[in-house]
Design an enzyme around this catalytic site. Structure first.
Site, PDB file in Angstrom:
ATOM      1  N   CYS A 105      -9.691  -3.446 -10.485  1.00 57.56           N
ATOM      2  CA  CYS A 105      -9.108  -2.052  -9.868  1.00 57.56           C
ATOM      3  C   CYS A 105      -7.826  -2.314  -9.335  1.00 57.56           C
ATOM      4  CB  CYS A 105     -10.040  -1.340  -8.951  1.00 57.56           C
ATOM      5  SG  CYS A 105     -10.200  -2.520  -7.551  1.00 57.56           S
ATOM      6  N   ARG A 114      -9.648   4.353  -1.586  1.00 55.12           N
ATOM      7  CA  ARG A 114      -9.418   3.492  -0.646  1.00 55.12           C
ATOM      8  C   ARG A 114      -9.225   4.307   0.895  1.00 55.12           C
ATOM      9  NH1 ARG A 114      -5.089   1.631  -4.629  1.00 55.12           N
ATOM     10  NH2 ARG A 114      -5.246  -0.659  -4.760  1.00 55.12           N
ATOM     11  N   HIS A 155       0.914  -1.228  -0.016  1.00 56.30           N
ATOM     12  CA  HIS A 155      -0.010  -0.007   0.082  1.00 56.30           C
ATOM     13  C   HIS A 155       0.867   1.345  -0.069  1.00 56.30           C
ATOM     14  CE1 HIS A 155      -4.587  -0.890   1.001  1.00 56.30           C
ATOM     15  NE2 HIS A 155      -4.132  -1.420  -0.150  1.00 56.30           N
ATOM     16  N   GLU A 195     -11.988 -10.423  -4.559  1.00 55.31           N
ATOM     17  CA  GLU A 195     -10.289 -10.355  -4.193  1.00 55.31           C
ATOM     18  C   GLU A 195      -9.872 -11.693  -3.501  1.00 55.31           C
ATOM     19  OE1 GLU A 195      -9.427  -6.905  -2.311  1.00 55.31           O
ATOM     20  OE2 GLU A 195     -11.267  -6.944  -0.807  1.00 55.31           O
TER      21      GLU A 195
HETATM   22  C1  PEP Z   1      -6.745  -5.474  -4.552  1.00 57.72           C
HETATM   23  O1  PEP Z   1      -6.605  -6.307  -3.933  1.00 57.72           O
HETATM   24  O2  PEP Z   1      -6.276  -5.597  -5.868  1.00 57.72           O
HETATM   25  C2  PEP Z   1      -7.106  -3.853  -4.410  1.00 57.72           C
HETATM   26  C3  PEP Z   1      -7.318  -3.226  -5.359  1.00 57.72           C
HETATM   27  O3  PEP Z   1      -7.262  -3.682  -3.087  1.00 57.72           O
HETATM   28  P1  PEP Z   1      -6.021  -3.162  -2.191  1.00 57.72           P
HETATM   29  O4  PEP Z   1      -4.802  -3.032  -3.063  1.00 57.72           O
HETATM   30  O5  PEP Z   1      -6.358  -2.126  -1.590  1.00 57.72           O
HETATM   31  O6  PEP Z   1      -5.859  -4.517  -1.407  1.00 57.72           O
HETATM   32 MG    MG Z   2      -7.743  -5.599  -1.703  1.00 59.59          MG
END
Ligand code: PEP
Ligand code: MG
Length: 586
Positions: A501, A300, A193, A430
């Site tokens: 995404c 997010r 992140h 996911e």
């Molecule tokens: C993902 O898991 O691909 C996503 C977009 O969410 P994050 O990266 O915040 O876990």
């Molecule tokens: Mg995710």
């Protein structure tokens, strides 16, 4: 001049002086300009005086309530405060070596600790515990209530390069990134992140450079290339000039893509692809417009939890943020994902193990436990809905039952608060279980959004932030592609809006594969939008579909890459032709 090589995680070149942050940003090191020395000495004096007052108070309290014998511990700690080898030694280091107070104090503590232990004296060794106690208090009092790295970045003269062992997103979210030119991390990966945030903000980043935070000294000049992963320590003047030129060409190449800004993304055979943006910091919404995004496909919201203000995630504060985001984007849609945070992000105190964070009570799981924070967030979202076109996205959904429960809960929250109930509610896909049952989920969701970052992690059983596995964390794995195909088919059959995404969509070659699998909507870091838009222009969707059909049948990611080679060549040629034009112009 020393060269190192890591993994490029956010493109662009950066040149600046190193600030070192270790132990999750709690220990910071930098070299002072002559003008900063007095400020650091003063900071140390204030911390010592504050610590003395605290210890005197504690000692008096314990003496009254328990007895003078027990209070003697604190008398010993008070004596340590005046030990010439502690605060005075740190003060001398600030002056002689021109280092920040935190670092000087840590060094003095380290030396004194060594002395206590080396003497082999049992009484002294026991005092090491007291030393740790008093020095922890002193260090905290150096920057009371503030994060050392956040504070330091505000103070040090830019341009800075932050060199960290690991930089947690909770610290990264609070940094003033306008002062940070580049980021280097010992560990980490492109889907960490913090790295996602750096990429979103256009901060060149190199990760997986094991030992960088040890090898690079505070204040050293650093040049980094976030595309190739190269890092040069103490670069010679001609190298700096070459890299600056490299940076100018990269910027010019991006500017050349500006003409695509207002054009739609369309494949060679005329299939329209929607490109929306991912956003972590609401104040950065201008980047979304600059990139020509057609909406926000993923906000997010959990980054709000890390804000510098303690009430930054209160219901009222959230409502303000959501409203301003929605009105800034109107009439384009804004997809706000409810907090996707592990338990450790809620709780203060020591961090939980990452295993709990990844498999624990996170995302919609915490919402379904009647978590008051989830209720507050839903109220803030529904109250702000009138300001624009809101979509609510639920993270970490595992099953259709869970989705149904979440919808019922949201409807109840809306009813109790007298709020509207017509906002579309979607599910993140996911988790492999969600992908495999996407047809059931789609029946209960207004839209679906595939988070490939986690989907790959859980399918391949590989921590997405583990730099040792970065080479094997493969979006093109046939197992992942089969899951994606299931999701694409379910979305199509049930006529549900479906987007991707995760970071996979921001890789032009992978985006081609996703188009072949049937996806038409993507969301990505704003900076990636023009590049993906250009690349989509060389794809023929029918050919891409043929390649995708073959790809899901292959045995390995390497086979998939071989199938994609002609597409990669066409994209490369286009990029080269454009770079040639840019060079000729600059
Ligand atoms: C993902 O898991 O691909 C996503 C977009 O969410 P994050 O990266 O915040 O876990
Ligand atoms: Mg995710």
């Amino acid at each position: 001049m020393t060269k190192l090589n890591g993994r490029g995680a956010a493109p662009g070149t950066a040149i600046g002086r190193a600030v070192i942050a270790v132990r999750e940003g709690t220990e910071v090191r930098y070299r002072l300009a002559a003008s900063g020395i007095e400020r650091e000495r003063q900071r140390l004096r204030v911390a010592r005086d504050h610590t003395r007052r605290q210890l005197e108070e504690i000692s008096a309290r314990i003496s009254r309530s328990v007895g003078p014998a027990q209070a003697a511990i604190f008398a010993a700690q008070l004596l340590m405060l005046d030990d010439p080898l502690l605060v005075s030694r740190a003060d001398a280091l600030i002056r002689s070596e021109r280092i920040n107070a935190d670092w000087a104090l840590q060094r003095a503590i380290g030396e004194l600790h060594q002395l206590f232990v080396r003497e082999g004296d049992a009484w002294l060794a026991e005092r090491a515990g007291d030393l740790a106690d008093v020095s922890g208090r002193l260090l905290r009092n150096l920057r009371p209530g503030r994060d050392p790295l956040v504070d330091l970045v505000m103070e040090v003269e830019p341009p800075l390069i932050v060199v960290a062992d690991e930089l947690p997103p909770s610290v990264a979210a609070q940094l003033d990134w306008t002062r940070v030119r580049g980021l280097i991390c010992d560990i980490g990966s492109p889907t960490h992140h913090t790295v996602i945030l750096a990429r979103s903000l256009g901060v060149p980043t190199v990760v997986g450079l094991s030992g960088a935070s040890q090898a690079i000294l505070p204040g050293q000049m650093i040049a980094l290339d976030g595309a190739t992963g190269e890092v040069v320590i103490d670069p010679a003047d001609d190298v700096i000039e070459r890299w600056r030129q490299r940076g100018r060409i990269a910027v010019a190449a991006l500017e050349a893509l500006d003409e695509l800004r207002t054009l739609p993304a369309t494949t060679l055979d005329g299939v329209r692809i929607t490109l929306e943006a991912n956003l972590e910091i609401a104040d950065e919404v201008a980047r979304v417009h600059d990139a020509g995004a057609e909406g926000i496909g993923l906000y997010r919201s959990e980054f709000l939890l890390d804000g510098a203000h303690p009430d930054g995630a209160s219901e009222e504060a959230q409502e303000r943020v959501y409203r301003s985001l929605l009105s800034a984007m109107r009439p384009l849609p804004v997809t706000i994902r409810t907090f996707d945070a592990g338990e450790e992000r809620w709780e203060s105190g020591p961090r939980q193990s990452s295993r709990r964070e990844r498999f624990g009570v996170r995302g919609i799981r915490s919402g379904l436990r009647s978590d008051e924070r989830f209720r507050g967030q839903i109220r803030a979202l529904l109250r702000s809905a009138g300001a624009g076109q809101l979509r609510i996205l639920l993270p970490f959904v595992t099953s259709a039952d869970e989705m149904r429960q979440a919808r019922a809960l949201i409807a109840a929250i809306a009813r109790d608060a007298g709020l509207r109930t017509d906002v579309p509610i979607g599910a993140m896909i996911e988790i492999p279980a969600a992908a495999l049952t996407a047809d059931h989920l789609a029946a209960d969701a207004d839209f679906l959004s595939v988070g490939t970052n986690d989907l790959i992690q859980y399918t391949l059983a590989m921590d997405r932030t583990d730099e040792r596995l970065a080479g094997q964390y493969e979006p093109a794995s046939p197992a992942v592609l089969r899951l994606l195909r299931i999701v694409a088919q379910a979305g199509r059959r049930l006529k549900r809006p479906l987007s991707v995404c995760g970071e996979m969509a921001a890789d032009p070659l992978m985006a081609a594969l996703l188009v072949g699998l049937g996806f038409r909507h993507f969301s990505m870091a704003p900076a990636a939008i023009p590049i993906v838009k250009r690349s989509i222009g060389v794809i023929d969707s029918r050919k891409a579909a043929r390649v995708a059909r073959q790809a899901v049948r292959t045995r390995s990611a390497a086979d998939v890459h071989a199938l994609l080679a002609p597409v990669a060549d066409a994209m490369h040629e286009l990029a080269m032709a454009q770079a040639g034009q840019v060079r000729a112009r600059s």
